[in-house]
Design a protein around this motif. Structure first.
Motif, PDB file in Angstrom:
ATOM      1  N   MET A 293       0.818  -1.218   0.000  1.00 42.95           N
ATOM      2  CA  MET A 293       0.000   0.000   0.000  1.00 42.95           C
ATOM      3  C   MET A 293       0.850   1.264   0.000  1.00 42.95           C
ATOM      4  O   MET A 293       1.968   1.290   0.502  1.00 42.95           O
ATOM      5  N   THR A 294       0.265   2.316  -0.555  1.00 49.02           N
ATOM      6  CA  THR A 294       0.905   3.630  -0.578  1.00 49.02           C
ATOM      7  C   THR A 294      -0.011   4.645   0.104  1.00 49.02           C
ATOM      8  O   THR A 294      -1.213   4.673  -0.178  1.00 49.02           O
ATOM      9  N   LEU A 295       0.560   5.432   0.992  1.00 48.81           N
ATOM     10  CA  LEU A 295      -0.178   6.563   1.558  1.00 48.81           C
ATOM     11  C   LEU A 295      -0.108   7.677   0.520  1.00 48.81           C
ATOM     12  O   LEU A 295       0.965   8.229   0.263  1.00 48.81           O
ATOM     13  N   SER A 296      -1.239   8.000  -0.093  1.00 47.87           N
ATOM     14  CA  SER A 296      -1.233   9.003  -1.162  1.00 47.87           C
ATOM     15  C   SER A 296      -1.107  10.419  -0.629  1.00 47.87           C
ATOM     16  O   SER A 296      -0.732  11.342  -1.360  1.00 47.87           O
ATOM     17  N   GLY A 297      -1.384  10.624   0.629  1.00 45.66           N
ATOM     18  CA  GLY A 297      -1.265  11.934   1.252  1.00 45.66           C
ATOM     19  C   GLY A 297      -2.016  11.960   2.563  1.00 45.66           C
ATOM     20  O   GLY A 297      -2.928  11.146   2.785  1.00 45.66           O
ATOM     21  N   LEU A 298      -1.631  12.860   3.461  1.00 43.04           N
ATOM     22  CA  LEU A 298      -2.290  12.975   4.761  1.00 43.04           C
ATOM     23  C   LEU A 298      -2.129  14.393   5.268  1.00 43.04           C
ATOM     24  O   LEU A 298      -1.063  14.998   5.126  1.00 43.04           O
ATOM     25  N   GLU A 299      -3.197  14.915   5.847  1.00 45.42           N
ATOM     26  CA  GLU A 299      -3.128  16.212   6.523  1.00 45.42           C
ATOM     27  C   GLU A 299      -4.086  16.190   7.710  1.00 45.42           C
ATOM     28  O   GLU A 299      -5.245  15.818   7.572  1.00 45.42           O
ATOM     29  N   GLU A 300      -3.584  16.601   8.853  1.00 43.83           N
ATOM     30  CA  GLU A 300      -4.414  16.730  10.056  1.00 43.83           C
ATOM     31  C   GLU A 300      -4.166  18.117  10.626  1.00 43.83           C
ATOM     32  O   GLU A 300      -3.018  18.515  10.837  1.00 43.83           O
ATOM     33  N   VAL A 301      -5.249  18.852  10.870  1.00 45.15           N
ATOM     34  CA  VAL A 301      -5.136  20.243  11.307  1.00 45.15           C
ATOM     35  C   VAL A 301      -6.024  20.480  12.523  1.00 45.15           C
ATOM     36  O   VAL A 301      -7.223  20.182  12.492  1.00 45.15           O
ATOM     37  N   LEU A 302      -5.434  21.013  13.573  1.00 46.15           N
ATOM     38  CA  LEU A 302      -6.162  21.427  14.771  1.00 46.15           C
ATOM     39  C   LEU A 302      -6.125  22.948  14.815  1.00 46.15           C
ATOM     40  O   LEU A 302      -5.047  23.550  14.834  1.00 46.15           O
ATOM     41  N   VAL A 303      -7.307  23.577  14.815  1.00 45.49           N
ATOM     42  CA  VAL A 303      -7.406  25.035  14.779  1.00 45.49           C
ATOM     43  C   VAL A 303      -7.856  25.549  16.142  1.00 45.49           C
ATOM     44  O   VAL A 303      -8.896  25.123  16.660  1.00 45.49           O
ATOM     45  N   LEU A 304      -7.069  26.473  16.712  1.00 43.61           N
ATOM     46  CA  LEU A 304      -7.369  27.072  18.011  1.00 43.61           C
ATOM     47  C   LEU A 304      -7.686  28.548  17.844  1.00 43.61           C
ATOM     48  O   LEU A 304      -7.120  29.214  16.965  1.00 43.61           O
ATOM     49  N   ASP A 305      -8.555  29.068  18.685  1.00 46.37           N
ATOM     50  CA  ASP A 305      -8.771  30.506  18.747  1.00 46.37           C
ATOM     51  C   ASP A 305      -7.499  31.149  19.287  1.00 46.37           C
ATOM     52  O   ASP A 305      -6.944  30.699  20.290  1.00 46.37           O
ATOM     53  N   ALA A 306      -7.020  32.204  18.644  1.00 48.39           N
ATOM     54  CA  ALA A 306      -5.742  32.814  19.022  1.00 48.39           C
ATOM     55  C   ALA A 306      -5.813  33.583  20.329  1.00 48.39           C
ATOM     56  O   ALA A 306      -4.772  33.903  20.920  1.00 48.39           O
ATOM     57  N   THR A 307      -7.020  33.883  20.802  1.00 47.31           N
ATOM     58  CA  THR A 307      -7.161  34.627  22.056  1.00 47.31           C
ATOM     59  C   THR A 307      -7.510  33.722  23.221  1.00 47.31           C
ATOM     60  O   THR A 307      -6.872  33.758  24.271  1.00 47.31           O
ATOM     61  N   SER A 308      -8.530  32.882  23.047  1.00 45.34           N
ATOM     62  CA  SER A 308      -8.973  32.011  24.138  1.00 45.34           C
ATOM     63  C   SER A 308      -8.268  30.665  24.137  1.00 45.34           C
ATOM     64  O   SER A 308      -8.267  29.964  25.153  1.00 45.34           O
ATOM     65  N   TYR A 309      -7.698  30.272  22.998  1.00 47.62           N
ATOM     66  CA  TYR A 309      -7.038  28.977  22.788  1.00 47.62           C
ATOM     67  C   TYR A 309      -8.024  27.806  22.824  1.00 47.62           C
ATOM     68  O   TYR A 309      -7.611  26.657  22.910  1.00 47.62           O
TER      69      TYR A 309
END
Length: 291
Positions: free
Chosen positions: A229-245
């Motif tokens: 098998m080949t991993l064709s691509g992966l992205e994981e993103v966690l988005v935080l509020d820049a003020t309250s976190y």
């Protein structure tokens, strides 16, 4: 919910394939006869967060300020062979307590032929219960592999990212977005042989979520071997509020290529969770579930 394969009907493709402070030191005071006493130095301000772990610590503290949170969840996955794609989608909600083991999820999956199926899940104090369609409640171990593929825990993602950040070399990129209004923590991978990244935590996560579909493919006569098998691509993103976190959102998407008869079967999955704010209710098992 982490994997749609755990909750959707078989992904049917042509060819009959069943296809997440210490205060500062002050100077020594002047002598009594000195006409001026030394002014105390202002206390040092807390250091600005810089590393991924700094932001994750702040996110954990921020999410602990409320007893529970609600998230909306959307997901899609599909298999493509010879340009023909079979896809399934999921939409639902998750309510997750903080400081105690309690989660309630419910939603609707839609198969490639438009067939809809409802699902409701509780994990409370070490007990798990699942209800699919019109069937009754079924007890499942929260630690079992089947339950892990169904439980989407948006708050536990903080701990997952902490593991990524502590990996050799550090694997989490931190950037500002939305004009400085949000902080994004990101893990990415381009096309790689699965065998080359199989020890990475994010690759193990992708592989675990693909396992139900891999089982369906094997039942349909398609050999699925990790070494091929080949991993064709992966992205994981966690988005935080820049003020309250506080967590704003979390997204996990990846793909695999599975060799088959001289071609590749392409599998893709994308799951996104959006924070809907604090949940004021208490998450408890409904009456009669345990019985």
């Amino acid at each position: 919910m982490r994997t749609l394969s755990g909750r959707t009907a078989v992904l049917a493709l042509p060819l009959a394939l069943a296809l997440a402070a210490c205060g500062a030191e002050t100077e020594e005071p002047t002598r009594a006869e000195s006409p001026q006493a030394a002014a105390p130095e202002p206390a040092k301000q807390p250091a600005e967060p810089e590393t991924a772990e700094d932001f994750l610590d702040l996110a954990e503290q921020a999410m602990a300020e409320e007893p529970a949170w609600g998230f909306s969840v959307k997901g899609e996955e599909g298999l493509t062979l010879q340009g023909q794609k079979s896809a399934a989608t999921y939409e639902g909600t998750v309510r997750r307590a903080v400081g105690r083991t309690a989660l309630h999820a419910q939603g609707v999956s839609t198969g490639s032929k438009g067939t809809k199926k409802t699902e409701e899940l509780y994990v409370v104090d070490g007990a798990g219960y699942l209800k699919e369609g019109t069937a009754g409640w079924k007890a499942l171990s929260p630690a079992g592999p089947g339950m892990r593929n169904k439980v989407e825990d948006p708050i536990a993602v903080v701990e997952e990212f902490r593991g990524y950040a502590r990996a050799a070399g550090g694997e989490v990129e931190v950037t500002e977005a939305d004009g400085g209004g949000t902080i994004e923590l990101r893990v990415t991978s381009g096309e790689r042989k699965l065998s080359a990244v199989r020890d990475r935590a994010w690759a193990k996560k992708a592989k675990r979520e693909f396992d139900p579909t891999a089982g369906q493919l094997r039942e349909a006569g398609v050999p699925v071997e990790d070494a091929q098998m080949t991993l064709s691509g992966l992205e994981e993103v966690l988005v935080l509020d820049a003020t309250s976190y506080r967590i704003r959102s979390h997204r996990f998407e990846f793909g695999f290529l599975i060799p088959y008869n001289g071609q590749d079967i392409a599998f893709e999955q994308r799951v996104t969770e959006e924070n809907q704010g604090p949940y004021r209710g208490r998450i408890e098992l409904p009456a009669g579930v345990a019985g």
